[in-house]
Design a protein around this motif. Structure first.
Motif, PDB file in Angstrom:
ATOM      1  N   GLU A 184       0.815  -1.223   0.000  1.00  0.00           N
ATOM      2  CA  GLU A 184       0.000   0.000   0.000  1.00  0.00           C
ATOM      3  C   GLU A 184       0.843   1.266   0.000  1.00  0.00           C
ATOM      4  O   GLU A 184       0.418   2.292  -0.520  1.00  0.00           O
ATOM      5  CB  GLU A 184      -1.008  -0.004   1.156  1.00  0.00           C
ATOM      6  CG  GLU A 184      -0.375  -0.059   2.516  1.00  0.00           C
ATOM      7  CD  GLU A 184      -1.396  -0.335   3.626  1.00  0.00           C
ATOM      8  OE1 GLU A 184      -2.592  -0.110   3.419  1.00  0.00           O
ATOM      9  OE2 GLU A 184      -0.956  -0.790   4.699  1.00  0.00           O
ATOM     10  N   MET A 185       2.025   1.221   0.558  1.00  0.00           N
ATOM     11  CA  MET A 185       2.887   2.417   0.548  1.00  0.00           C
ATOM     12  C   MET A 185       3.269   2.785  -0.888  1.00  0.00           C
ATOM     13  O   MET A 185       3.356   3.946  -1.246  1.00  0.00           O
ATOM     14  CB  MET A 185       4.146   2.193   1.394  1.00  0.00           C
ATOM     15  CG  MET A 185       3.869   1.981   2.869  1.00  0.00           C
ATOM     16  SD  MET A 185       2.936   3.368   3.640  1.00  0.00           S
ATOM     17  CE  MET A 185       2.365   2.543   5.159  1.00  0.00           C
ATOM     18  N   LYS A 186       3.468   1.743  -1.677  1.00  0.00           N
ATOM     19  CA  LYS A 186       3.776   1.969  -3.093  1.00  0.00           C
ATOM     20  C   LYS A 186       2.567   2.621  -3.787  1.00  0.00           C
ATOM     21  O   LYS A 186       2.721   3.526  -4.613  1.00  0.00           O
ATOM     22  CB  LYS A 186       4.096   0.615  -3.736  1.00  0.00           C
ATOM     23  CG  LYS A 186       4.955   0.746  -4.947  1.00  0.00           C
ATOM     24  CD  LYS A 186       5.531  -0.563  -5.426  1.00  0.00           C
ATOM     25  CE  LYS A 186       6.103  -0.293  -6.809  1.00  0.00           C
ATOM     26  NZ  LYS A 186       6.627  -1.475  -7.447  1.00  0.00           N
ATOM     27  N   LEU A 187       1.374   2.163  -3.421  1.00  0.00           N
ATOM     28  CA  LEU A 187       0.151   2.728  -4.019  1.00  0.00           C
ATOM     29  C   LEU A 187      -0.058   4.169  -3.557  1.00  0.00           C
ATOM     30  O   LEU A 187      -0.469   5.027  -4.334  1.00  0.00           O
ATOM     31  CB  LEU A 187      -1.065   1.870  -3.655  1.00  0.00           C
ATOM     32  CG  LEU A 187      -1.067   0.445  -4.207  1.00  0.00           C
ATOM     33  CD1 LEU A 187      -2.353  -0.289  -3.798  1.00  0.00           C
ATOM     34  CD2 LEU A 187      -0.929   0.437  -5.740  1.00  0.00           C
ATOM     35  N   ILE A 188       0.238   4.424  -2.275  1.00  0.00           N
ATOM     36  CA  ILE A 188       0.086   5.796  -1.756  1.00  0.00           C
ATOM     37  C   ILE A 188       1.058   6.731  -2.483  1.00  0.00           C
ATOM     38  O   ILE A 188       0.690   7.820  -2.919  1.00  0.00           O
ATOM     39  CB  ILE A 188       0.331   5.823  -0.231  1.00  0.00           C
ATOM     40  CG1 ILE A 188      -0.792   5.059   0.491  1.00  0.00           C
ATOM     41  CG2 ILE A 188       0.425   7.257   0.283  1.00  0.00           C
ATOM     42  CD1 ILE A 188      -0.503   4.729   1.953  1.00  0.00           C
ATOM     43  N   GLU A 189       2.284   6.262  -2.644  1.00  0.00           N
ATOM     44  CA  GLU A 189       3.295   7.061  -3.345  1.00  0.00           C
ATOM     45  C   GLU A 189       2.855   7.365  -4.773  1.00  0.00           C
ATOM     46  O   GLU A 189       2.959   8.496  -5.244  1.00  0.00           O
ATOM     47  CB  GLU A 189       4.610   6.270  -3.379  1.00  0.00           C
ATOM     48  CG  GLU A 189       5.787   7.038  -2.852  1.00  0.00           C
ATOM     49  CD  GLU A 189       6.967   6.088  -2.575  1.00  0.00           C
ATOM     50  OE1 GLU A 189       7.849   6.483  -1.819  1.00  0.00           O
ATOM     51  OE2 GLU A 189       6.961   4.934  -3.122  1.00  0.00           O
ATOM     52  N   GLU A 210       1.911  10.996  -6.432  1.00  0.00           N
ATOM     53  CA  GLU A 210       2.576  11.431  -7.662  1.00  0.00           C
ATOM     54  C   GLU A 210       1.572  11.911  -8.707  1.00  0.00           C
ATOM     55  O   GLU A 210       1.814  12.877  -9.421  1.00  0.00           O
ATOM     56  CB  GLU A 210       3.331  10.227  -8.233  1.00  0.00           C
ATOM     57  CG  GLU A 210       4.817  10.462  -8.443  1.00  0.00           C
ATOM     58  CD  GLU A 210       5.469   9.177  -8.949  1.00  0.00           C
ATOM     59  OE1 GLU A 210       6.119   8.527  -8.129  1.00  0.00           O
ATOM     60  OE2 GLU A 210       5.276   8.824 -10.136  1.00  0.00           O
ATOM     61  N   GLU A 211       0.435  11.205  -8.800  1.00  0.00           N
ATOM     62  CA  GLU A 211      -0.550  11.530  -9.843  1.00  0.00           C
ATOM     63  C   GLU A 211      -1.430  12.717  -9.491  1.00  0.00           C
ATOM     64  O   GLU A 211      -1.957  13.390 -10.374  1.00  0.00           O
ATOM     65  CB  GLU A 211      -1.468  10.316 -10.104  1.00  0.00           C
ATOM     66  CG  GLU A 211      -0.768   9.101 -10.674  1.00  0.00           C
ATOM     67  CD  GLU A 211      -0.269   9.307 -12.101  1.00  0.00           C
ATOM     68  OE1 GLU A 211      -0.742  10.240 -12.771  1.00  0.00           O
ATOM     69  OE2 GLU A 211       0.607   8.537 -12.517  1.00  0.00           O
ATOM     70  N   ALA A 212      -1.632  12.954  -8.188  1.00  0.00           N
ATOM     71  CA  ALA A 212      -2.623  13.955  -7.770  1.00  0.00           C
ATOM     72  C   ALA A 212      -2.026  15.365  -7.799  1.00  0.00           C
ATOM     73  O   ALA A 212      -1.080  15.645  -7.075  1.00  0.00           O
ATOM     74  CB  ALA A 212      -3.131  13.624  -6.375  1.00  0.00           C
ATOM     75  N   GLU A 243       5.128   6.150   7.931  1.00  0.00           N
ATOM     76  CA  GLU A 243       5.539   5.765   6.582  1.00  0.00           C
ATOM     77  C   GLU A 243       4.610   6.382   5.533  1.00  0.00           C
ATOM     78  O   GLU A 243       5.066   6.914   4.510  1.00  0.00           O
ATOM     79  CB  GLU A 243       5.493   4.228   6.480  1.00  0.00           C
ATOM     80  CG  GLU A 243       6.676   3.633   5.741  1.00  0.00           C
ATOM     81  CD  GLU A 243       6.502   2.120   5.575  1.00  0.00           C
ATOM     82  OE1 GLU A 243       6.784   1.618   4.477  1.00  0.00           O
ATOM     83  OE2 GLU A 243       6.027   1.478   6.550  1.00  0.00           O
ATOM     84  N   ALA A 244       3.284   6.316   5.803  1.00  0.00           N
ATOM     85  CA  ALA A 244       2.302   6.894   4.862  1.00  0.00           C
ATOM     86  C   ALA A 244       2.528   8.391   4.723  1.00  0.00           C
ATOM     87  O   ALA A 244       2.413   8.955   3.627  1.00  0.00           O
ATOM     88  CB  ALA A 244       0.883   6.593   5.341  1.00  0.00           C
ATOM     89  N   CYS A 245       2.858   9.029   5.830  1.00  0.00           N
ATOM     90  CA  CYS A 245       3.123  10.470   5.822  1.00  0.00           C
ATOM     91  C   CYS A 245       4.341  10.764   4.945  1.00  0.00           C
ATOM     92  O   CYS A 245       4.319  11.680   4.128  1.00  0.00           O
ATOM     93  CB  CYS A 245       3.328  10.949   7.257  1.00  0.00           C
ATOM     94  SG  CYS A 245       3.653  12.717   7.373  1.00  0.00           S
ATOM     95  N   LYS A 246       5.355   9.943   5.098  1.00  0.00           N
ATOM     96  CA  LYS A 246       6.565  10.101   4.267  1.00  0.00           C
ATOM     97  C   LYS A 246       6.243   9.933   2.782  1.00  0.00           C
ATOM     98  O   LYS A 246       6.832  10.576   1.926  1.00  0.00           O
ATOM     99  CB  LYS A 246       7.604   9.034   4.659  1.00  0.00           C
ATOM    100  CG  LYS A 246       8.721   9.570   5.544  1.00  0.00           C
ATOM    101  CD  LYS A 246       9.833   8.546   5.650  1.00  0.00           C
ATOM    102  CE  LYS A 246      10.260   8.409   7.117  1.00  0.00           C
ATOM    103  NZ  LYS A 246      10.915   7.122   7.399  1.00  0.00           N
TER     104      LYS A 246
END
Lengths: 343, 343
Positions: free
Chosen positions: A68-73, A77-79, A100-103
């Motif tokens: 999920e961290m990869k998906l959040i990143e 990036e897209e938004a 981690e999500a915050c990062k």
């Protein structure tokens, strides 16, 4: 009463609650496509997490295809304008995943607890504020506690630093007048914003959301094409159309939302988000979906209807972890029904 | 205000409005199975007709697989307690078909006209009463006329001998407060019963139906699994669950309704009854579905969005038969948008 709509912030949950509907198998490309389309439409917040929140990718809750961290990143990036949000259920996720999500660029976290267990959210709300994130509280199964308990628990979240608290209708069990009562009570007793997260088990998710908005809720969740657990959530593009018809002015492009619902999210739907028997029974009884299987087993054993068990569990306000009592309950119900049939 | 529910009569329309969803291809066996299950659950009325009413089986409206009189006869044979109803749109069906349906055992007819054209129903309502059938009026596209016009047209139907008049939300365009206003106006001005027939294009069919009931409507339509044109109708089994939760006492077996929705009607559903773009746009614009294709053609020709055309048509309260004006309208819209883009 909210009149204009300009203060209302919508959070799209099709990439989080919708993760249940696809057994947590979103690909990075799918997430990027959905985010890009939602961002272009002007969506305010988009939640990206495992269906059960950060850290949910386990054997117990279902492994995600992509970390999920990869998906959040990827989402961050897209938004270009939408903010990326995450969900955290203390116990499943920890402050470690939050950091981690915050990062990775998440700007907002909803910290979710059962409606009577707000106290477990203190640490996570605190940490989110320290990290400079927006921190909101999510009181799940909000139908299952008396209004005064809901208020008391929401005040706890407020005291921890939550900037809003949601009435979260996890089981899709609330009716419009019940949503109205709950949102009003929170509005009357809190100094922070009030939100509403609906499910469509009883086909009133849009009506419930309108009721919440009319009572002053300013944080609203929707899911494009209802993509979510069971019968799914308040259908975002339909809600926006209805809000527009009601005269609320929202800075999200309705046509673009309709288009992405058809062209971008539509193709991701594995089955259908209709209201089938299972979802209807859960909404009607007001119980966790995890009870369904247990109830069916117990019903078979004692020769009774599983719905009788679920409705009884709903009345007893049983919470997760109390599955043991289902067999006892089924035995008692069977005895009672035998006696009644004999009279 | 209706408090008890005991006066409320439900009409199940999955074998009539639902006929659209299966392109009028119901088999006799399917009809028998659905009727038997609904009858066992205690459904009050079950409508059996071509989707566009008696006589609808034509090249224009779509040929039925089985002659509808045969289906009505089969339905009457299977139903031990439920009464079989038919729909008649004067112009498509005639008194000839009405007499035939009556001979087959249909006990009730709903005579349906556009909301401004009640006068064409006089002959058919008269004949139904003469035949000893219950005769009810159905005012379609009820959203598209001012409330005073709706009242005036309903009074016409009452004067012809209709025993109830329905607010018929054909386009699924009404919102709960609009349903409330309309049902209340009819209740205040008629001496006969008031009904409501909803569609779910804006995801508020159940909420609209509750609003109608709260204002005193006693004739309510539902369709199991939403089976109907476009986004479908008020989902009967969900409505009954919600009514139960609201405290209305209805003598229809909720569990049996849930079961037949899953086991008997579910397998008949060809696609899905979700709210997709087309249905949403029609509900939002409040126009006939037959305009969709015309609008798309005109939009292509003039390089504009078909939704702009449909919304404009909705504002103009265009009725069927006026499709010619769509090209003119599209040309004007295209011109206007070019001017606006230039400023």
């Amino acid at each position: 009463m909210n009149q204009s709509g300009k203060d209302i912030k919508i959070t799209e949950v099709c990439l989080r609650d919708g993760s249940h509907a696809v057994a947590h198998q979103f690909t990075e490309q799918q997430v990027r496509n959905v985010i890009r389309a939602l961002d272009e439409a002007g969506m305010h917040y988009i939640e990206v997490s495992h269906g059960d929140g950060l850290g949910g990718s386990t054997i117990q809750y279902g492994r995600s295809l992509v970390d999920e961290m990869k998906l959040i990143e990827a989402a961050v990036e897209e938004a270009k304008q939408s903010k990326i949000a995450v969900l955290l259920l203390p116990g499943i996720g920890t402050v470690h995943e939050l950091k981690e999500a915050c990062k990775c660029g998440a700007k907002l976290v909803r910290v979710a607890t059962h409606v009577t267990e707000a106290d477990v959210s203190a640490q996570h709300i605190n940490m989110a504020r320290e990290l400079g994130m927006e921190a909101l509280g999510f009181l799940m199964m909000a139908h299952s506690a008396p209004v005064e308990v809901l208020v008391e628990q929401a005040k706890l979240m407020e005291s921890y630093g939550a900037e809003a608290v949601y009435v979260t209708d996890s089981a899709g069990a609330l009716l419009p007048h019940e949503v109205r009562e709950r949102v009003k009570a929170l509005r009357d007793n809190l100094d922070i914003e009030v939100g509403f997260h609906g499910h469509n088990n009883l086909s009133v998710a849009v009506a419930n959301t309108l009721a919440a908005i009319e009572e002053g809720a300013t944080r609203i969740d929707g899911s494009v094409r209802c993509l979510g657990a069971g019968a799914g959530n308040t259908q975002t593009e339909v809600l926006l159309a209805v809000m527009d018809r009601m005269g609320y002015v929202i800075d999200i492009d309705l046509y673009k939302m309709m288009d992405l619902a058809e062209d971008v999210v539509g193709p991701l739907i594995p089955g259908s988000q209709e209201i089938k028997k299972g979802s209807l029974v859960l909404g009607y009884a007001g119980v966790y979906s995890s009870f369904l299987l247990h109830a069916e087993r117990a019903a078979r054993k004692f020769g009774i209807d599983p719905r009788d068990i679920l409705i009884e569990l709903g009345k007893m306000k049983v919470v997760g972890g109390q599955e043991d009592m289902i067999l006892d309950l089924a035995a008692n119900l069977a005895k009672k029904q035998t006696v009644e049939a004999g009279t």
